[in-house]
Write an enzyme that holds these catalytic residues in place. Structure first.
Site, PDB file in Angstrom:
ATOM      1  CG  ASP A 249      19.170  45.863  35.488  1.00  0.00           C
ATOM      2  OD1 ASP A 249      19.439  46.155  34.303  1.00  0.00           O
ATOM      3  OD2 ASP A 249      18.049  46.068  35.998  1.00  0.00           O
TER       4      ASP A 249
ATOM      5  CB  SER B  88      19.993  43.806  15.570  1.00  0.00           C
ATOM      6  OG  SER B  88      18.947  43.265  14.785  1.00  0.00           O
TER       7      SER B  88
ATOM      8  CE1 TYR C 236      16.285  44.523  19.958  1.00  0.00           C
ATOM      9  CE2 TYR C 236      15.879  44.461  17.596  1.00  0.00           C
ATOM     10  CZ  TYR C 236      16.609  44.057  18.694  1.00  0.00           C
ATOM     11  OH  TYR C 236      17.665  43.195  18.531  1.00  0.00           O
TER      12      TYR C 236
ATOM     13  CE  LYS D  39      19.882  45.536  19.606  1.00  0.00           C
ATOM     14  NZ  LYS D  39      21.071  45.143  20.398  1.00  0.00           N
TER      15      LYS D  39
END
Length: 249
Positions: A62, A142, A159, A163
């Site tokens: 993890d 991304s 999110y 990024k």
């Protein structure tokens, strides 16, 4: 790319999607590939029938837990000597607006998308500096690390923020590594077909937009990574943005 044959690659988030395809590609190209994920058994099942010139190892990890990352790098040092290529692919997102989500969700996303990358980068750089060998770290970013999606109904809460942070952190590490033989690259894919691409909970207009949008395959990203790794040692591709032809959002 030939100079990486027999060298060691670490791929995070290797149980599905882009990470799995990258792990398969590097293995086929002759690299000693270590694929890590919280679901080690899925990696082993996916890789058992893949034929390649390299060697493959699956480890449970993890990446949001520093102790897990440390154990992976200790295993690599003990069994393989050093790492040469790291593909930081692991990433997660949750639906919902910022005002509707909570600290537990934010910490999970930050833990994987930012801290996990930092843990892996730090350990890889330490190992590479100790070995004195050429290395390359590729962070799977991304297009959302360069612009926030403004499509109504597309709820990504923090999110995009993580990024954007990854974009800055990759550049920061690139500057810290000037004078070394370690290269840093941020790869920012656009809309890509992966197992984790779940749109069932989107509203009808957004779902229609997504279902009819141009989309890339996982192997498109893997091929880009092979291109990056195959460039001359005097070359550093710091940022590569890959979008499907005709993408408009």
């Amino acid at each position: 790319m030939n100079r990486w044959e027999g060298k060691v690659a670490l791929v995070t988030g290797a149980s599905t999607g882009i990470g799995l395809d990258v792990a398969k590609t590097l293995f086929k190209r002759g690299m000693i590939t270590v694929g890590v994920s919280r679901r080690k058994e899925i990696i082993e099942n996916e890789m058992k029938n893949v034929k390649g010139k390299g060697k493959f190892y699956a480890l449970k990890c993890d990446v949001s837990k520093e102790e897990d990352v440390l154990q992976v790098f200790q295993w690599i040092k003990k069994n393989l000597g050093t790492v040469h290529v790291v593909i930081n692919n692991a990433g997660i997102s949750f639906e919902g607006n910022i005002i509707d989500t909570n600290q537990a969700i934010w910490e999970q996303v930050i833990g994987v998308n930012i801290l996990g990358v930092l843990y892996c980068c730090q350990q890889a750089i330490k190992m590479l500096k100790e070995s004195g060998e050429e290395g390359h770290i590729i962070n799977i970013n991304s297009v959302d690390g360069h612009r926030v999606v403004r499509t109504v109904g597309w709820e990504s809460n923090i999110y995009c923020g993580t990024k954007f942070a990854l974009t800055a952190l990759t550049t920061t590490l690139e500057l810290e590594l000037i004078g070394s033989k370690i290269r840093m690259t941020s790869v920012s894919p656009g809309f890509t077909k992966t197992n984790s691409l779940i749109m069932d909970n989107k509203d009808a207009p957004t779902l229609s937009l997504v279902n009819n949008a141009p989309i890339m395959e996982q192997e498109d990203i893997s091929e880009a990574i092979i291109y990056i790794l195959g460039t001359h040692p005097r070359v550093q591709i710091t940022e590569l943005t890959i979008k499907p032809l005709g993408e408009s959002f």
